[in-house]
Design a protein around this motif. Structure first.
Motif, PDB file in Angstrom:
ATOM      1  N   ARG A 182       0.828  -1.216   0.000  1.00  0.00           N
ATOM      2  CA  ARG A 182       0.000   0.000   0.000  1.00  0.00           C
ATOM      3  C   ARG A 182       0.856   1.257   0.000  1.00  0.00           C
ATOM      4  NH1 ARG A 182      -3.735  -3.119   3.042  1.00  0.00           N
ATOM      5  NH2 ARG A 182      -2.613  -2.710   4.983  1.00  0.00           N
ATOM      6  N   LYS A 183       1.990   1.196   0.693  1.00  0.00           N
ATOM      7  CA  LYS A 183       2.882   2.353   0.760  1.00  0.00           C
ATOM      8  C   LYS A 183       3.472   2.702  -0.599  1.00  0.00           C
ATOM      9  CE  LYS A 183       4.326   1.608   5.559  1.00  0.00           C
ATOM     10  NZ  LYS A 183       5.485   1.282   6.429  1.00  0.00           N
ATOM     11  N   LEU A 184       3.551   1.714  -1.488  1.00  0.00           N
ATOM     12  CA  LEU A 184       4.096   1.966  -2.826  1.00  0.00           C
ATOM     13  C   LEU A 184       3.287   3.029  -3.561  1.00  0.00           C
ATOM     14  CD1 LEU A 184       4.894  -1.654  -4.074  1.00  0.00           C
ATOM     15  CD2 LEU A 184       6.539   0.080  -3.372  1.00  0.00           C
ATOM     16  N   HIS A 185       2.018   3.181  -3.183  1.00  0.00           N
ATOM     17  CA  HIS A 185       1.143   4.115  -3.881  1.00  0.00           C
ATOM     18  C   HIS A 185       0.979   5.431  -3.120  1.00  0.00           C
ATOM     19  CE1 HIS A 185       0.143   0.784  -6.516  1.00  0.00           C
ATOM     20  NE2 HIS A 185      -0.112   0.055  -5.451  1.00  0.00           N
ATOM     21  N   THR A 186       1.595   5.520  -1.947  1.00  0.00           N
ATOM     22  CA  THR A 186       1.415   6.732  -1.140  1.00  0.00           C
ATOM     23  C   THR A 186       2.734   7.366  -0.707  1.00  0.00           C
ATOM     24  OG1 THR A 186       1.289   5.415   0.899  1.00  0.00           O
ATOM     25  CG2 THR A 186      -0.785   5.903  -0.228  1.00  0.00           C
ATOM     26  N   ARG A 187       3.865   6.719  -1.006  1.00  0.00           N
ATOM     27  CA  ARG A 187       5.147   7.222  -0.512  1.00  0.00           C
ATOM     28  C   ARG A 187       5.518   8.549  -1.165  1.00  0.00           C
ATOM     29  NH1 ARG A 187       6.101   3.243  -4.211  1.00  0.00           N
ATOM     30  NH2 ARG A 187       7.519   3.723  -5.919  1.00  0.00           N
ATOM     31  N   CYS A 188       6.397   9.282  -0.513  1.00  0.00           N
ATOM     32  CA  CYS A 188       6.897  10.526  -1.081  1.00  0.00           C
ATOM     33  C   CYS A 188       8.324  10.307  -1.581  1.00  0.00           C
ATOM     34  CB  CYS A 188       6.830  11.654  -0.062  1.00  0.00           C
ATOM     35  SG  CYS A 188       7.728  11.322   1.461  1.00  0.00           S
ATOM     36  N   ALA A 189       8.845  11.292  -2.273  1.00  0.00           N
ATOM     37  CA  ALA A 189      10.152  11.149  -2.914  1.00  0.00           C
ATOM     38  C   ALA A 189      11.291  11.263  -1.909  1.00  0.00           C
ATOM     39  CB  ALA A 189      10.302  12.206  -3.998  1.00  0.00           C
ATOM     40  N   PHE A 190      12.336  10.488  -2.129  1.00  0.00           N
ATOM     41  CA  PHE A 190      13.552  10.599  -1.334  1.00  0.00           C
ATOM     42  C   PHE A 190      14.462  11.671  -1.925  1.00  0.00           C
ATOM     43  CE2 PHE A 190      17.820   9.439   0.085  1.00  0.00           C
ATOM     44  CZ  PHE A 190      17.606   9.185   1.425  1.00  0.00           C
ATOM     45  N   TYR A 191      14.484  11.737  -3.261  1.00  0.00           N
ATOM     46  CA  TYR A 191      15.220  12.775  -3.980  1.00  0.00           C
ATOM     47  C   TYR A 191      14.252  13.520  -4.905  1.00  0.00           C
ATOM     48  CZ  TYR A 191      19.568  10.108  -2.985  1.00  0.00           C
ATOM     49  OH  TYR A 191      20.607   9.442  -2.398  1.00  0.00           O
ATOM     50  N   PRO A 192      14.484  14.802  -5.147  1.00  0.00           N
ATOM     51  CA  PRO A 192      13.742  15.465  -6.224  1.00  0.00           C
ATOM     52  C   PRO A 192      14.209  14.870  -7.552  1.00  0.00           C
ATOM     53  CG  PRO A 192      15.479  16.906  -5.413  1.00  0.00           C
ATOM     54  CD  PRO A 192      15.452  15.715  -4.493  1.00  0.00           C
ATOM     55  N   SER A 193      13.293  14.544  -8.436  1.00  0.00           N
ATOM     56  CA  SER A 193      13.654  13.868  -9.685  1.00  0.00           C
ATOM     57  C   SER A 193      12.845  14.406 -10.855  1.00  0.00           C
ATOM     58  CB  SER A 193      13.408  12.355  -9.566  1.00  0.00           C
ATOM     59  OG  SER A 193      14.080  11.803  -8.455  1.00  0.00           O
ATOM     60  N   ARG A 194      13.430  14.308 -12.029  1.00  0.00           N
ATOM     61  CA  ARG A 194      12.737  14.604 -13.274  1.00  0.00           C
ATOM     62  C   ARG A 194      12.844  13.361 -14.143  1.00  0.00           C
ATOM     63  NH1 ARG A 194      11.646  17.820 -10.231  1.00  0.00           N
ATOM     64  NH2 ARG A 194      11.736  20.104 -10.319  1.00  0.00           N
ATOM     65  N   VAL A 195      11.715  12.746 -14.429  1.00  0.00           N
ATOM     66  CA  VAL A 195      11.701  11.464 -15.143  1.00  0.00           C
ATOM     67  C   VAL A 195      11.306  11.683 -16.600  1.00  0.00           C
ATOM     68  CG1 VAL A 195      10.730   9.142 -15.223  1.00  0.00           C
ATOM     69  CG2 VAL A 195      11.083  10.278 -13.006  1.00  0.00           C
ATOM     70  N   PHE A 196      12.133  11.146 -17.512  1.00  0.00           N
ATOM     71  CA  PHE A 196      11.876  11.241 -18.943  1.00  0.00           C
ATOM     72  C   PHE A 196      11.745   9.828 -19.509  1.00  0.00           C
ATOM     73  CE2 PHE A 196      14.238  14.931 -17.582  1.00  0.00           C
ATOM     74  CZ  PHE A 196      13.574  15.988 -18.201  1.00  0.00           C
ATOM     75  N   VAL A 197      10.641   9.595 -20.205  1.00  0.00           N
ATOM     76  CA  VAL A 197      10.358   8.264 -20.763  1.00  0.00           C
ATOM     77  C   VAL A 197      10.579   8.282 -22.268  1.00  0.00           C
ATOM     78  CG1 VAL A 197       8.648   6.431 -20.996  1.00  0.00           C
ATOM     79  CG2 VAL A 197       8.634   7.907 -18.965  1.00  0.00           C
ATOM     80  N   LEU A 198      11.456   7.391 -22.755  1.00  0.00           N
ATOM     81  CA  LEU A 198      11.706   7.289 -24.187  1.00  0.00           C
ATOM     82  C   LEU A 198      10.635   6.415 -24.825  1.00  0.00           C
ATOM     83  CD1 LEU A 198      15.585   6.741 -24.211  1.00  0.00           C
ATOM     84  CD2 LEU A 198      14.288   8.878 -24.133  1.00  0.00           C
ATOM     85  N   SER A 199      10.131   6.847 -25.953  1.00  0.00           N
ATOM     86  CA  SER A 199       9.039   6.118 -26.603  1.00  0.00           C
ATOM     87  C   SER A 199       9.277   6.037 -28.105  1.00  0.00           C
ATOM     88  CB  SER A 199       7.710   6.823 -26.317  1.00  0.00           C
ATOM     89  OG  SER A 199       6.643   6.166 -26.950  1.00  0.00           O
ATOM     90  N   TRP A 200       8.936   4.879 -28.675  1.00  0.00           N
ATOM     91  CA  TRP A 200       9.028   4.654 -30.117  1.00  0.00           C
ATOM     92  C   TRP A 200       7.722   4.028 -30.596  1.00  0.00           C
ATOM     93  CZ3 TRP A 200      13.443   5.789 -33.017  1.00  0.00           C
ATOM     94  CH2 TRP A 200      14.616   6.057 -32.297  1.00  0.00           C
ATOM     95  N   PRO A 201       7.358   4.219 -31.861  1.00  0.00           N
ATOM     96  CA  PRO A 201       6.237   3.448 -32.415  1.00  0.00           C
ATOM     97  C   PRO A 201       6.539   1.957 -32.272  1.00  0.00           C
ATOM     98  CG  PRO A 201       6.870   5.210 -33.907  1.00  0.00           C
ATOM     99  CD  PRO A 201       7.930   5.169 -32.847  1.00  0.00           C
ATOM    100  N   ARG A 202       5.519   1.173 -32.013  1.00  0.00           N
ATOM    101  CA  ARG A 202       5.718  -0.252 -31.726  1.00  0.00           C
ATOM    102  C   ARG A 202       6.545  -0.966 -32.801  1.00  0.00           C
ATOM    103  NH1 ARG A 202       2.990  -4.136 -28.598  1.00  0.00           N
ATOM    104  NH2 ARG A 202       1.612  -2.498 -27.848  1.00  0.00           N
TER     105      ARG A 202
END
Length: 225
Positions: A182-202
């Motif tokens: 349950r904590k996996l869905h409510t936890r807060c960040a340990f570090y400030p982060s900027r997440v970038f997701v790479l995506s390609w057409p299938r």
């Protein structure tokens, strides 16, 4: 929200995406531009002598320092908790010298372990109790968990012996697998982060995967295995 007071420091740059999407190349490029350091968050690149199959970036291709690669032998027992401890030590060292940290890899749990306020409750791998449980069948262990903690048992696959043992060990320590989940869905960040997701057409991504696989076999994947 950042839990540990590091919100005013440089955020971690996180590069994620599916297999063969180019995470390693992009992370290397970004770290080079920023004079930063690449931190691998791959559960298999940590192992020495597993180079081709884990698609480690070659030394000749690195234009920025890389960390958390080849930090364990394939004979060692390694966990997300171990990775969290080592990764945070090295990231903190880099951040204390005002270096940019670029995280790259495909193991979600290892990423969560580093950037989120996530704790692990694990037993001693060499303890008599762990060895006793490892000697039992998966069916016996799951039945025990089902009796003691049916809520957690319902979240686990009955044939996953490793996780069933972990759930039982969490009970030993006064918590439950269900509570931690349950904590996996409510936890807060340990570090400030900027997440970038790479995506390609299938279709493009599948072609990239096919080409990578062919290249791995030519490089000696069977021999490495």
């Amino acid at each position: 929200m950042v839990c540990n007071g590091q919100a005013d420091m440089k955020p971690l740059i996180v590069i994620v995406g599916p297999t063969a999407s180019g995470k390693s190349e992009v992370a290397n490029m970004v770290a080079t531009k920023l004079s930063g350091i690449v931190f691998s968050i791959d559960a298999f690149q940590i192992y020495k002598r597993m180079d081709i199959g884990t698609a480690k970036i070659r030394a000749s291709e690195k234009t920025a320092p890389h960390e958390l690669i080849d930090i364990a032998d394939i004979s060692e027992s390694f966990s997300a908790a171990s990775f969290q401890r080592i990764a945070r030590e090295r990231i903190d060292t880099a951040r204390n010298t005002d270096r940019w940290c670029v995280l790259s890899g495909g193991t979600g749990l290892y990423l969560d372990a580093v950037i989120d306020d996530l704790s692990f409750t694990t037993g001693d791998a060499k303890s008599p109790k762990r060895r006793e449980r490892e000697g039992k069948s998966t069916e016996e262990l799951y039945s025990e968990l089902l009796e003691k903690d049916p809520t957690s048992a319902a979240l686990l696959e009955s044939h996953n012996k490793r996780r069933v043992i972990r759930a039982l060990e969490m009970l030993d320590h006064g918590t439950t697998y269900a509570d931690e989940n349950r904590k996996l869905h409510t936890r807060c960040a340990f570090y400030p982060s900027r997440v970038f997701v790479l995506s390609w057409p299938r279709e493009v991504l599948y072609e990239r995967i096919n080409k990578r696989t062919e290249k791995m076999f030519k490089q000696g994947l069977l021999e490495e295995t």
